[in-house]
Design a protein around this motif. Structure first.
Motif, mmCIF file in Angstrom:
data_model
loop_
_atom_site.group_PDB
_atom_site.id
_atom_site.type_symbol
_atom_site.label_atom_id
_atom_site.label_comp_id
_atom_site.label_asym_id
_atom_site.label_seq_id
_atom_site.Cartn_x
_atom_site.Cartn_y
_atom_site.Cartn_z
ATOM 1 N N THR A 1 -6.665 1.993 -11.027
ATOM 2 C CA THR A 1 -7.790 2.875 -11.311
ATOM 3 C C THR A 1 -7.358 4.134 -12.054
ATOM 4 O O THR A 1 -8.030 4.582 -12.985
ATOM 5 C CB THR A 1 -8.512 3.260 -10.001
ATOM 6 O OG1 THR A 1 -8.914 2.072 -9.337
ATOM 7 C CG2 THR A 1 -9.733 4.105 -10.285
ATOM 8 N N LEU A 2 -6.230 4.724 -11.654
ATOM 9 C CA LEU A 2 -5.749 5.926 -12.340
ATOM 10 C C LEU A 2 -5.426 5.639 -13.804
ATOM 11 O O LEU A 2 -5.591 6.501 -14.665
ATOM 12 C CB LEU A 2 -4.509 6.480 -11.630
ATOM 13 C CG LEU A 2 -4.762 7.207 -10.309
ATOM 14 C CD1 LEU A 2 -3.456 7.678 -9.690
ATOM 15 C CD2 LEU A 2 -5.702 8.394 -10.504
ATOM 16 N N THR A 3 -4.983 4.425 -14.094
ATOM 17 C CA THR A 3 -4.749 4.038 -15.489
ATOM 18 C C THR A 3 -6.053 4.087 -16.276
ATOM 19 O O THR A 3 -6.082 4.531 -17.437
ATOM 20 C CB THR A 3 -4.152 2.620 -15.554
ATOM 21 O OG1 THR A 3 -2.931 2.592 -14.833
ATOM 22 C CG2 THR A 3 -3.887 2.198 -16.992
ATOM 23 N N LEU A 4 -7.147 3.653 -15.647
ATOM 24 C CA LEU A 4 -8.436 3.624 -16.338
ATOM 25 C C LEU A 4 -9.030 5.016 -16.517
ATOM 26 O O LEU A 4 -9.685 5.290 -17.527
ATOM 27 C CB LEU A 4 -9.428 2.749 -15.558
ATOM 28 C CG LEU A 4 -9.095 1.257 -15.433
ATOM 29 C CD1 LEU A 4 -10.181 0.544 -14.657
ATOM 30 C CD2 LEU A 4 -8.906 0.611 -16.795
ATOM 31 N N ILE A 5 -8.828 5.921 -15.533
ATOM 32 C CA ILE A 5 -9.516 7.211 -15.597
ATOM 33 C C ILE A 5 -8.639 8.343 -16.142
ATOM 34 O O ILE A 5 -9.155 9.403 -16.471
ATOM 35 C CB ILE A 5 -10.081 7.611 -14.219
ATOM 36 C CG1 ILE A 5 -8.961 7.855 -13.210
ATOM 37 C CG2 ILE A 5 -11.045 6.558 -13.705
ATOM 38 C CD1 ILE A 5 -9.443 8.379 -11.868
ATOM 39 N N LYS A 6 -7.330 8.091 -16.263
ATOM 40 C CA LYS A 6 -6.440 9.145 -16.755
ATOM 41 C C LYS A 6 -5.974 8.919 -18.192
ATOM 42 O O LYS A 6 -5.625 9.867 -18.901
ATOM 43 C CB LYS A 6 -5.191 9.244 -15.857
ATOM 44 C CG LYS A 6 -5.452 9.784 -14.449
ATOM 45 C CD LYS A 6 -5.796 11.256 -14.485
ATOM 46 C CE LYS A 6 -5.965 11.830 -13.089
ATOM 47 N NZ LYS A 6 -6.406 13.255 -13.130
ATOM 48 N N LEU A 7 -5.948 7.655 -18.634
ATOM 49 C CA LEU A 7 -5.403 7.360 -19.960
ATOM 50 C C LEU A 7 -6.508 6.960 -20.929
ATOM 51 O O LEU A 7 -7.363 6.136 -20.601
ATOM 52 C CB LEU A 7 -4.369 6.229 -19.871
ATOM 53 C CG LEU A 7 -3.174 6.455 -18.929
ATOM 54 C CD1 LEU A 7 -2.228 5.267 -18.988
ATOM 55 C CD2 LEU A 7 -2.438 7.747 -19.290
ATOM 56 N N PRO A 8 -6.500 7.511 -22.141
ATOM 57 C CA PRO A 8 -7.494 7.115 -23.154
ATOM 58 C C PRO A 8 -7.202 5.711 -23.664
ATOM 59 O O PRO A 8 -6.147 5.135 -23.387
ATOM 60 C CB PRO A 8 -7.299 8.166 -24.259
ATOM 61 C CG PRO A 8 -5.868 8.603 -24.102
ATOM 62 C CD PRO A 8 -5.579 8.545 -22.642
ATOM 63 N N ASP A 9 -8.133 5.175 -24.440
ATOM 64 C CA ASP A 9 -8.025 3.793 -24.910
ATOM 65 C C ASP A 9 -6.699 3.494 -25.603
ATOM 66 O O ASP A 9 -6.095 2.446 -25.383
ATOM 67 C CB ASP A 9 -9.183 3.468 -25.868
ATOM 68 C CG ASP A 9 -10.496 3.291 -25.122
ATOM 69 O OD1 ASP A 9 -10.453 3.157 -23.887
ATOM 70 O OD2 ASP A 9 -11.550 3.312 -25.780
ATOM 71 N N HIS A 10 -6.233 4.418 -26.462
ATOM 72 C CA HIS A 10 -5.047 4.110 -27.254
ATOM 73 C C HIS A 10 -3.752 4.162 -26.453
ATOM 74 O O HIS A 10 -2.695 3.788 -26.948
ATOM 75 C CB HIS A 10 -4.954 5.032 -28.486
ATOM 76 C CG HIS A 10 -4.909 6.496 -28.157
ATOM 77 N ND1 HIS A 10 -6.031 7.202 -27.781
ATOM 78 C CD2 HIS A 10 -3.876 7.377 -28.135
ATOM 79 C CE1 HIS A 10 -5.696 8.467 -27.555
ATOM 80 N NE2 HIS A 10 -4.397 8.598 -27.756
ATOM 81 N N HIS A 11 -3.819 4.620 -25.192
ATOM 82 C CA HIS A 11 -2.647 4.588 -24.313
ATOM 83 C C HIS A 11 -2.818 3.585 -23.170
ATOM 84 O O HIS A 11 -1.937 3.459 -22.323
ATOM 85 C CB HIS A 11 -2.384 5.970 -23.706
ATOM 86 C CG HIS A 11 -1.730 6.937 -24.648
ATOM 87 N ND1 HIS A 11 -0.507 6.687 -25.234
ATOM 88 C CD2 HIS A 11 -2.123 8.157 -25.107
ATOM 89 C CE1 HIS A 11 -0.175 7.709 -26.015
ATOM 90 N NE2 HIS A 11 -1.149 8.611 -25.958
ATOM 91 N N ARG A 12 -3.971 2.884 -23.176
ATOM 92 C CA ARG A 12 -4.255 1.979 -22.065
ATOM 93 C C ARG A 12 -3.222 0.849 -21.978
ATOM 94 O O ARG A 12 -2.837 0.437 -20.881
ATOM 95 C CB ARG A 12 -5.656 1.386 -22.260
ATOM 96 C CG ARG A 12 -6.214 0.616 -21.081
ATOM 97 C CD ARG A 12 -6.570 1.515 -19.903
ATOM 98 N NE ARG A 12 -7.373 2.669 -20.256
ATOM 99 C CZ ARG A 12 -8.680 2.639 -20.474
ATOM 100 N NH1 ARG A 12 -9.330 1.505 -20.397
ATOM 101 N NH2 ARG A 12 -9.336 3.748 -20.743
ATOM 102 N N ALA A 13 -2.752 0.356 -23.123
ATOM 103 C CA ALA A 13 -1.773 -0.748 -23.116
ATOM 104 C C ALA A 13 -0.477 -0.334 -22.425
ATOM 105 O O ALA A 13 0.135 -1.120 -21.707
ATOM 106 C CB ALA A 13 -1.478 -1.202 -24.548
ATOM 107 N N LYS A 14 -0.055 0.918 -22.642
ATOM 108 C CA LYS A 14 1.166 1.395 -21.976
ATOM 109 C C LYS A 14 0.964 1.443 -20.466
ATOM 110 O O LYS A 14 1.857 1.093 -19.692
ATOM 111 C CB LYS A 14 1.536 2.787 -22.492
ATOM 112 C CG LYS A 14 1.929 2.815 -23.960
ATOM 113 C CD LYS A 14 2.189 4.242 -24.422
ATOM 114 C CE LYS A 14 2.460 4.290 -25.921
ATOM 115 N NZ LYS A 14 2.606 5.687 -26.403
ATOM 116 N N GLY A 15 -0.219 1.891 -20.048
ATOM 117 C CA GLY A 15 -0.522 1.940 -18.621
ATOM 118 C C GLY A 15 -0.533 0.561 -18.000
ATOM 119 O O GLY A 15 0.000 0.355 -16.900
ATOM 120 N N MET A 16 -1.116 -0.411 -18.709
ATOM 121 C CA MET A 16 -1.156 -1.770 -18.186
ATOM 122 C C MET A 16 0.227 -2.405 -18.182
ATOM 123 O O MET A 16 0.519 -3.278 -17.353
ATOM 124 C CB MET A 16 -2.135 -2.627 -18.999
ATOM 125 C CG MET A 16 -3.590 -2.200 -18.832
ATOM 126 S SD MET A 16 -4.089 -2.106 -17.075
ATOM 127 C CE MET A 16 -5.739 -1.431 -17.230
#
Length: 516
Positions: free
Chosen positions: A130-145
């Motif tokens: 959840t923190l990946t979804l609410i803290k990271l913008p779209d262009h950094h989402r891949a790094k979070g995943m």
């Protein structure tokens, strides 16, 4: 998520944001690691606590039951308490439970402490997602995943090996002590990275308590049903029938409640979103692949090849270590290749490794699994990094908690269902193949007669030779059953690959590269 983020972040994440996300990932890693880390040490723990093999199985079952109950409650607890307060409480609880497990003085105390460990650890997994979804913008989402993928694949890969090594060199207590240093780092990072927010106690007035009750009872009973069903011969046991019936009724009631309420505990409507619905199907197959493979491989090596815990761990490490280096490369690949194609190819490699494992014979042992494990190690990161991204690409920020809960529940249930089906399949197919092979071992079969004569000469009596021949036939039947089981896992992964290919392309900017 009310109280934490209702708009999708667009600016660059701050250092505090990254520290919060990475600390939560460390917590998820520890929670997933503790599912598997006791597996190779169960005999030692059972011996220390004077427990039988069947009683000792509850050491793992209690953790899994408590974890799966807690996962869907995390989104509600974040809204009620705030992410920071919840993270601190469950992190402290997880560390305390880990230490209590190492001090357990009886089987009952160990089961209780493992349940507490699973309950607190169960919040750490969806919290990281959840923190990946609410803290990271779209262009950094891949790094979070990519970070989340490490927790989901690398942790179970090294769990048995790490547990076996710690038990052999220091004692089984150290599989719980090991949580303390990273746990303290995690707590410090979460305290720094997550902002202070007041709790929303007013939510207690509108909370869906019936939903919490029916979901908790349903998932808990379903997990025990799946874990213990095979050991108790499924519907031959009144306990298993009762658990299955309770789970079915409770979960049906939960679905009815969620669809009829304006503020449900979990918004099941996210399943209607095409990408999330199809990715959820793929997630179940992924759970079967992840946990099913880690169930089958050690069992085969121990039962057929007589490997010990350390030897099994070394074989599994061939799959774990390469992923640590490959996962960071996947976000870079996504700039050039559409995520759904990468994900589908990952499922293809993962499935290929399962089908390649289904050609077992007496000479097929650890060294023969090395190249298969490498194929799987290449495929799994492609799946784990991209599947979460594909699933959540079109999810509204206010539905992040529901999406996180459902996605992680389905993966865990996929694993539990997969292991239950595989255990039953192994037993049933081994009996079928034994009956088939036994029909060929008759005096009119020249090869069987010749083998019996050789064994009699070697063992000194025909009775001993017949016993040895029966043992060989049982072994061959078991090997054939393992081949079927690996094919079943491969088929589940093939269905997941097809589901991913039917998803929509991701919106521009999600991968940080070209629009797909």
């Amino acid at each position: 998520m009310a109280g934490d983020a209702l708009i999708r972040p667009t600016g660059e994440p701050s250092r505090r944001d990254w520290i919060a996300v990475m600390s939560a990932m460390l917590g998820a890693f520890m929670a997933v690691l503790d599912i598997q880390i006791t597996n190779s040490s169960l005999k030692d723990i059972q011996g220390a606590l004077s427990a039988t093999l069947e009683e000792g199985s509850w050491i793992s079952t209690s953790y899994l039951v408590a974890e799966i109950i807690m996962i869907p409650l995390t989104a509600w607890l974040v809204q009620l308490l705030s992410a920071r307060r919840l993270a601190l409480w469950v992190s402290l609880g997880f560390l305390a439970a880990s230490l209590l497990c190492s001090f357990a003085w009886s089987l009952e105390s160990m089961i209780l402490f493992r349940a507490l460990q699973g309950f607190t650890g169960g919040a750490l997994i969806p919290l990281a997602f959840t923190l990946t979804l609410i803290k990271l913008p779209d262009h950094h989402r891949a790094k979070g995943m990519a970070l989340f993928a490490i927790t989901a694949t690398f942790a179970p890969s090294i769990g048995p090996a790490l547990g076996g090594w710690l038990t052999e060199n220091f004692g089984w207590e150290y599989i719980f002590y090991i949580n303390v240093p990273p746990g303290l780092v995690m707590i410090a990072g979460l305290l720094y990275g997550l902002e202070k927010k007041p709790p929303h106690w007013e939510l207690l007035k509108t909370t869906d308590y019936a939903g919490i009750l029916t979901l908790g009872v349903g998932l808990g009973c379903l997990q025990v049903f799946l874990e213990e069903g095979h050991r108790k011969d499924w519907l031959e046991s009144d306990l298993i029938v009762g658990l299955g019936s309770t789970a079915l009724v409770s979960l049906i009631l939960f679905v009815i409640l969620q669809l009829s309420r304006p503020h449900p505990l979990i918004n099941l409507g996210v399943l209607r979103e095409r990408n999330f619905g199809l990715s959820s199907i793929a997630s179940v197959g992924m759970g079967i692949g992840l946990y099913g493979s880690i169930y089958l491989l050690p069992l085969y090596l121990a039962q057929i090849q007589n490997y010990n815990a350390m030897q099994i761990g070394e074989v599994i490490m061939w799959m774990g270590i390469p992923q640590l280096f490959l996962i960071p490369l996947v976000p870079k690949l996504m700039k050039f290749v559409a995520p759904k194609l990468l994900c589908a190819f990952g499922f293809f490699l993962f499935g290929l490794s399962s089908f390649a494992s289904g050609v077992l014979n007496l000479d097929f042992a650890g060294p023969q699994f090395s190249h298969i494990q490498v194929i799987r190690a290449i495929g799994q990161p492609m799946v784990m990094v991209t599947i979460s991204l594909i699933a959540t690409a079109y999810i509204r920020p206010q539905d992040a908690g529901s999406a996180s809960s459902l996605f992680n529940i389905l993966r865990n249930l996929g694993g539990a269902i997969g292991i239950a089906l595989l255990a039953t399949l192994l037993d049933a197919r081994a009996k079928t193949y034994f009956d088939y092979l036994r029909e060929a071992v008759v005096p009119t079969n020249a090869e069987a007669t010749e083998r019996l004569t050789q064994l009699t000469a070697r063992l000194g009596s025909e009775q001993a030779a017949l016993g040895k021949l029966s043992e060989i036939v049982h072994q061959q039947a078991a090997i054939m059953a393992y081949n079927d089981a690996f094919h079943f896992v491969g088929l589940a992964l093939a269905i997941s690959m097809l589901a991913v290919l039917l998803t929509r392309s991701l919106p521009s900017g999600t991968t940080g590269g070209a629009a797909h």
